[in-house]
Design a protein around this motif. Sequence first.
Motif, mmCIF file in Angstrom:
data_model
loop_
_atom_site.group_PDB
_atom_site.id
_atom_site.type_symbol
_atom_site.label_atom_id
_atom_site.label_comp_id
_atom_site.label_asym_id
_atom_site.label_seq_id
_atom_site.Cartn_x
_atom_site.Cartn_y
_atom_site.Cartn_z
ATOM 1 N N ALA A 189 6.652 -8.983 -0.324
ATOM 2 C CA ALA A 189 7.046 -8.015 -1.348
ATOM 3 C C ALA A 189 6.000 -7.919 -2.453
ATOM 4 O O ALA A 189 5.708 -6.819 -2.949
ATOM 5 N N SER A 190 5.393 -9.039 -2.831
ATOM 6 C CA SER A 190 4.383 -9.016 -3.896
ATOM 7 C C SER A 190 3.151 -8.212 -3.482
ATOM 8 O O SER A 190 2.520 -7.560 -4.316
ATOM 9 N N VAL A 191 2.811 -8.231 -2.204
ATOM 10 C CA VAL A 191 1.687 -7.426 -1.705
ATOM 11 C C VAL A 191 2.066 -5.947 -1.743
ATOM 12 O O VAL A 191 1.272 -5.103 -2.160
ATOM 13 N N ALA A 192 3.292 -5.636 -1.325
ATOM 14 C CA ALA A 192 3.750 -4.244 -1.349
ATOM 15 C C ALA A 192 3.835 -3.704 -2.776
ATOM 16 O O ALA A 192 3.618 -2.517 -3.003
ATOM 17 N N GLU A 193 4.123 -4.565 -3.735
ATOM 18 C CA GLU A 193 4.134 -4.126 -5.136
ATOM 19 C C GLU A 193 2.719 -3.819 -5.610
ATOM 20 O O GLU A 193 2.493 -2.846 -6.330
ATOM 21 N N ALA A 194 1.749 -4.624 -5.199
ATOM 22 C CA ALA A 194 0.353 -4.413 -5.592
ATOM 23 C C ALA A 194 -0.276 -3.241 -4.848
ATOM 24 O O ALA A 194 -1.142 -2.553 -5.393
ATOM 25 N N ALA A 195 0.165 -3.005 -3.618
ATOM 26 C CA ALA A 195 -0.380 -1.936 -2.766
ATOM 27 C C ALA A 195 0.790 -1.133 -2.207
ATOM 28 O O ALA A 195 1.133 -1.243 -1.033
ATOM 29 N N PRO A 196 1.440 -0.304 -3.046
ATOM 30 C CA PRO A 196 2.681 0.367 -2.635
ATOM 31 C C PRO A 196 2.553 1.271 -1.411
ATOM 32 O O PRO A 196 3.536 1.494 -0.708
ATOM 33 N N ALA A 197 1.360 1.747 -1.092
ATOM 34 C CA ALA A 197 1.195 2.619 0.078
ATOM 35 C C ALA A 197 1.509 1.900 1.389
ATOM 36 O O ALA A 197 1.807 2.553 2.388
ATOM 37 N N VAL A 198 1.477 0.546 1.406
ATOM 38 C CA VAL A 198 1.773 -0.169 2.648
ATOM 39 C C VAL A 198 3.228 0.002 3.063
ATOM 40 O O VAL A 198 3.571 -0.233 4.220
ATOM 41 N N ALA A 199 4.078 0.415 2.131
ATOM 42 C CA ALA A 199 5.493 0.631 2.423
ATOM 43 C C ALA A 199 5.800 2.091 2.741
ATOM 44 O O ALA A 199 6.970 2.452 2.879
ATOM 45 N N GLN A 200 4.768 2.908 2.880
ATOM 46 C CA GLN A 200 4.946 4.318 3.226
ATOM 47 C C GLN A 200 4.804 4.483 4.739
ATOM 48 O O GLN A 200 4.135 3.686 5.396
ATOM 49 N N ILE A 201 5.399 5.539 5.278
ATOM 50 C CA ILE A 201 5.248 5.835 6.707
ATOM 51 C C ILE A 201 3.775 6.100 7.005
ATOM 52 O O ILE A 201 3.205 5.537 7.929
ATOM 53 N N ASP A 202 3.147 6.968 6.232
ATOM 54 C CA ASP A 202 1.727 7.305 6.417
ATOM 55 C C ASP A 202 0.933 6.525 5.379
ATOM 56 O O ASP A 202 0.994 6.811 4.192
#
Length: 185
Positions: free
Chosen positions: A92-105
């Motif tokens: 989750a901490s990585v996804a907060e720093a790089a929010p695009a990783v949680a996007q479909i594209d």
Amino acid sequence: MPSNIIGTEGITRDARSRYRQRAEGGAHGAFEAETKRAGATPRAEVEVLRSAAPADVAAVLGNEAEGAVVIRQRRMYNGDRLVQLADTYIPASVAEAAPAVAQIDTGEGGIISRMADAGLAQTEVVEDVMQAPATAEQAAALGVAEGELLLTILHIGRTESGRVVEVTRHVLGRGWTLRYGVPLD
């Protein structure tokens, strides 16, 4: 030697270059770049969710696995043929720093590029390749018998400091070749 499609059934996954060339030709990740380079037509169906990591992945993520992680579940196709199931677990901490990783594209270069953009560049990748019996769900998806041994790759991406920022389990259908190179000093 470049990675390529072998006939209509086999795919070569070339670990020597796949992560450095993941954005080649505007590709959105290594699979797309390799498949396009071989003259084939890649396609992926992606679902993104947040949930607990499975126990083996949580053990690799350590403290980063506390609570929900971002899970990218992908079904990867060569043309119309499903050739790979890939589940990626991102703290989750990585996804907060790089929010695009949680996007479909995730854009050109995929999640590895989005992590690098956020200062979390992967400088080490370790991949354990093993055979594992196909679960009922994997067998139905990949068109194999339940229990048939499939190649499975557990990919672990780390930053220069050793932080694990990604764990991906690739389950490969029939017909894959894995190519690795080892520098000899």
